[in-house]
Every structure is written in structure tokens, then in C-alpha cells.
Design a protein around this motif. Structure first.
Motif, PDB file in Angstrom:
ATOM      1  N   THR A  75      43.552  76.688  74.648  1.00 14.25           N
ATOM      2  CA  THR A  75      42.774  76.153  73.529  1.00 14.25           C
ATOM      3  C   THR A  75      41.356  75.788  73.945  1.00 14.25           C
ATOM      4  OG1 THR A  75      44.804  75.279  72.533  1.00 14.25           O
ATOM      5  CG2 THR A  75      42.727  74.364  71.762  1.00 14.25           C
TER       6      THR A  75
ATOM      7  N   ALA B 235      39.063  78.933  74.083  1.00 14.09           N
ATOM      8  CA  ALA B 235      39.064  79.861  72.952  1.00 14.09           C
ATOM      9  C   ALA B 235      37.645  80.319  72.602  1.00 14.09           C
ATOM     10  CB  ALA B 235      39.725  79.215  71.736  1.00 14.09           C
TER      11      ALA B 235
ATOM     12  N   ALA C  66      40.435  85.541  69.444  1.00 13.72           N
ATOM     13  CA  ALA C  66      41.209  84.587  70.236  1.00 13.72           C
ATOM     14  C   ALA C  66      42.204  83.910  69.323  1.00 13.72           C
ATOM     15  CB  ALA C  66      40.296  83.549  70.879  1.00 13.72           C
TER      16      ALA C  66
END
Length: 515
Positions: A259, A262, A511
Motif C-alpha cells: 500500500t 502504490a 496498481a
């Protein structure tokens, strides 16, 4: 500048700036990925029925082809995108790598491709002929072959961050002459020179994160603008792909990035190729394969597959059965067409029964059966016949059935936003993340799962796709309803207007959305 021509599939290594190096883990990892890399190298090289006379074998070399720039851009510049099926003059890979050993890290890059080789059969007077049969009954056919080429370079990461490195990856011209038995004629193999170079650079994003760029370009002189593609291929790199490894570095998945990475993953620009993590899943990002064919992370060749059939999109069992059924005359032509076709026939004709039986399929894992939790008022699953029995699909209507998602019944005509799940999603689906679509139908699979067929709102061919039933398929948990839930007495509110998406190009890496 490091020299690095590799003949006949061998390797060269340029290691300027490194001390005496033991065999690095990355080099061994390259060999572990050789089966997948070879499948990319020879994908579509020669297709069933493996004969020169087959129409599908008259239009070849469709992936990762890098022509001289002036020829491929004679009608305008190439349009960058991740698809390697489009002809280009360059190929660019960008990826993220974490620095695990600052000051001592290195990057290893291996560029692989095919160099076209014209196999010309000549008679006793050295006149070109399409085919020739020798006294022993062997047929020799004029046909285009290819020679595998590879060049490898190892560079300290600090050098890439400072100045980068450019190395030649071309291949020399050559002629080989093979006399045929009893003076019946000869086979002459011609190779034109291929000129190309690869530039490797790196950009520091944070103290322990870099963006690596590998760009391979055809630098050779172009043939005349109206030269036929088959002729221009003589100076092209074919099925170009790149293996990237290193020591003291760790690569980041661009398909499913963490995360916190990303945003930098989305900013990577991959043109005419796309990088995925290689090796086994537990290898923790020690290897990258950038291929003109979109693959998932950690691609593998099935252990049941006994050899390459040059058509990875097909089922081995079907191709093997079809090849077994070729007539003797068809097999003679296939053997005369190319040595790789002859090898396929030899493998199929001598395949042991136990090897053939393994091609029928394999079970990789089994999911535990969930306990029955349905309320007593719900229809029992046993009431529906098994999928192979008559009436199993009774009561199902893909165009009118609905499935509940976030309290909203979705069915034909519903509008949704695509949210492919971050882990385990198909690489092709990830490119559609955030796009809006319309549900066309709800399908129930024989295993009890449900998939929704959708067409993209911004696809100009969506109406055509609907007409002949070609859709994208997503699970209910991969869709976000754009119509809020209502009540039977109260119509649903209008769908909210989607936020305007930022302008991107096809070469920008998608992504996964944060869960």
C-alpha cells in the motif's frame, strides 16, 4: 563501455566496477526461470500443425519485435503501451527496487531475443529452390529460422544512480553452409547484422528505494520505408525480453505493490513490455522478468508439461493429441520445416503413456468444504440436480438473475465500478481497476461460484462485444455498485457521477487499490 555479443544463446558478462565476484544468487535464479523465459522467447515461433504450408506459419514473429526506428516509424511515431504485440524500435522496463545493502548492491540484467536466420535450400548448381529431396528420402525446405541471442551485464547500483551504463546487445551478420549428402545440393543460412544497445539507469526515490530503468533500442540502419515486414525482420530483435536480478536489492511487485508503494508503482512507465516477479513466491522479490506477453507474478511452467509446443495459450493435451493424428506426409513436411518442429514430433511419438496421462490435468490444492449455515427456510442446495444432470440449469437466467452486493441487487443493466482484488487478481483485470462498466449477465459456475459479465463504459466496441457475447468477468466482491440500494416502494437514487480520472497513458503501471 562493456562489450557483449553472445552467439548461439551463450552469455557475456560485463562487470566493470565490481571486485572478484562469487556466483551471485541472481545468476542462479536466472537459470531457475529459464523454462518460463524460453516459453516467452519461442511463443508463436511455429504453430500447430508445424508445417511451412500452414497459413498460420506464414505470418510469424508477433511479440517483442524491435525494428530499426526509421522503418517502423515511416508512417508516424509508435504509440507507447504495455502491449508487446505492437511493433516498436525500443522496449522500456521500469520497476521499483529496495536497497538492502547500501554501497554494496549490484544489478544484473540479461537481454534475450531471437535473430532471424534465412534457411535457403540450393540445388547442385547453387540455384535457390523451395524444396529438395535427397536420395535417402529426406526433404529439405527453405524456411526462416531464428538463433537465440543474449547479453548480460552486472553493474554496481551506485554507478547506475550516478551515470548509468550502456552496453551493445546486437548480433553479427553471418553465413553458414551445410552440404547435403551425395552432393545433392546445400543449405545456406544467412543472418543480417542486428545493431542494438541497452541502457540501464536508476533514480533514487528514498534512502532505501530506487526506480530502475532498462531500455533496449534497435540502433541499426533502416531498410527502405516500403520494405516488406518479412524483409525488415532480418534487422530486428524478435521476442525481446529482459531478466533482472541483483545482490543486495529486492524488487517490488507492480501488479500487487504494498500500500505504501502504490503511488511510485503507478508512476513506473513500461512500454512494449511489462515486468513481473519471477521465481517462487517465497523468493521475496530477488528476480524480475519483463516480457512482451503479460504474465502474473511468479509465472511457472506446469511440471506436467514435457516440453515447449510454442503455443502457451493452448492446452498441452489437445496439441499433443492433434500432433499424434498428423498423417505421415504432414509429419514429413513438419520435420523438414524446422528442427524444433522435428523435436516436437519426436517427443510426441515417443511419449510414455504415464507422461501423456499427466497432461489430462492436476489438482494443485483443495479448499475445505464450508459447513451448511443456510437457514431452514432457504432452498436446500440438494434440491438442484448436479451440474451434469438434466435440469441442472433450470430456473437460471443470466440476463435477469441478480446477486446482492453491498445491499444492492446487481443484474443486467446495473452500473458498477471495477475493483479487482489486490492479491491473486488476473494481471489483465488489474489494468481495468477503477473503470466503470455495465453488467450484462450473471453466471453461476458448476462449482457454485458466481461471476458477473460486464462491458466497459468507455470501450467503443462494447456494443459489438455484447452482440457476440465477449465480456470481462468479475466476482461480486470485485464490483462496487454505482446505484444505491433502494426499497421496493422507493426507486433507487441516481447513480453518483464518477470522479474524473487523472489522464494517464497505457504505459503507466496500474496498481492495486488499498483494501
Amino acid at each position: 563501455m562493456a562489450e557483449g555479443l553472445v552467439e548461439g544463446g551463450g552469455e557475456c558478462a560485463a562487470t566493470t566496477g565490481l571486485a572478484e565476484q562469487p556466483p551471485e544468487r541472481s545468476r542462479g535464479a536466472f537459470e531457475q526461470l529459464s523454462a518460463v523465459a524460453d516459453a516467452v522467447l519461442y511463443e508463436g515461433y511455429l504453430l500447430y500443425p508445424y508445417r511451412r504450408s500452414s497459413a498460420k506459419n506464414r505470418v510469424r514473429w508477433q511479440f517483442g519485435v524491435l525494428f530499426p526506428r526509421d522503418w517502423v516509424e515511416s508512417d508516424g511515431p509508435v504509440v507507447p503501451g504495455v502491449s508487446g504485440s505492437a511493433d516498436s524500435w525500443y522496449q522500456q522496463t521500469e520497476c521499483l527496487l529496495r536497497i538492502r545493502r547500501p554501497g554494496d548492491a549490484s544489478v544484473r540484467v540479461r537481454v534475450r531475443y531471437l535473430q532471424m536466420q534465412r534457411k535457403q535450400v540450393e540445388d547442385t548448381g547453387h540455384r535457390p529452390v523451395a524444396s529438395l529431396r535427397t536420395d535417402d528420402g529426406t526433404v529439405h525446405l527453405t524456411f526462416d529460422e531464428a538463433v537465440p541471442r543474449a547479453c548480460e551485464v552486472v553493474v554496481p547500483l551506485d554507478e547506475l544512480l550516478d551515470t548509468g551504463r550502456t552496453v551493445p546487445v546486437g548480433a553479427a551478420a553471418g553465413v553458414d553452409v551445410e552440404p547435403l549428402p551425395a552432393g545433392a545440393g546445400r543449405v545456406v543460412r544467412h543472418r543480417d547484422e542486428v545493431r542494438a544497445e541497452t541502457t540501464v539507469t536508476a533514480e533514487r526515490l528514498t534512502d532505501d528505494l530506487c526506480r530502475l530503468r532498462v531500455r533496449t533500442a534497435n540502433t541499426g540502419p533502416a531498410p527502405a520505408p516500403r520494405t516488406a515486414r518479412d524483409e525488415a525482420l532480418r534487422r530486428a530483435l524478435i521476442a525481446t525480453h529482459t531478466l533482472i536480478g541483483g545482490d543486495g536489492v529486492e524488487f517490488v511487485s507492480l501488479t500487487d505493490p504494498p500500500t505504501d508503494l502504490a503511488a511510485p508503482a503507478r508512476s513506473c512507465r513500461n512500454e512494449f513490455t511489462f515486468p513481473v516477479l519471477g521465481g517462487a513466491a517465497e523468493d521475496a522479490g530477488h528476480l524480475l522478468l519483463s516480457a512482451p506477453i503479460i504474465l502474473p507474478d511468479h509465472p511457472q511452467v506446469a511440471p506436467e508439461s514435457p516440453g515447449d509446443l510454442h503455443d502457451a495459450g493452448e492446452i498441452d493435451e489437445i496439441l499433443t493429441l492433434r500432433t499424434m493424428l498428423l498423417t505421415d506426409e504432414e509429419k514429413r513436411e513438419a520435420r523438414a520445416t524446422d528442427p524444433r518442429a522435428a523435436a516436437i514430433l519426436d517427443r510426441v511419438d515417443t511419449m510414455p503413456q504415464e507422461v501423456f496421462e499427466r497432461l489430462h490435468g492436476a489438482i494443485r490444492s483443495l479448499a475445505p468444504v464450508a459447513p451448511e449455515t443456510a437457514p431452514a427456510t432457504a432452498p436446500a442446495a440438494a434440491e438442484r440436480p448436479a451440474w451434469w444432470q438434466e435440469g441442472a440449469d433450470g430456473g437460471l437466467s443470466p440476463t435477469t438473475d441478480t446477486v446482492l452486493v453491498d445491499g444492492v441487487p446487481l443484474g443486467g443493466g446495473s452500473r458498477v465500478r471495477l475493483r479487482p482484488r489486490g492479491r491473486g487478481a488476473d494481471a489483465q483485470d488489474m489494468f481495468l481497476a477503477g473503470r466503470t462498466a455495465e453488467v450484462a449477465a450473471v453466471f453461476h459456475d458448476v462449482d457454485g461460484s458466481v461471476h458477473l459479465a460486464v462491458t466497459l463504459d468507455d470501450d467503443p466496441a462494447s456494443e459489438l462485444h455484447t452482440w457476440y457475447g465477449r465480456f470481462h468477468y468479475f466476482r461480486p466482491d470485485e464490483l462496487e455498485p454505482l446505484e444505491p440500494a433502494g426499497t421496493p416502494d422507493e426507486p433507487s437514487a441516481p447513480a453518483p457521477v464518477a470522479a474524473k480520472a487523472p489522464l494517464t497513458t497505457d504505459s503507466e503501471t496500474p496498481a492495486a487499490e488499498a483494501e
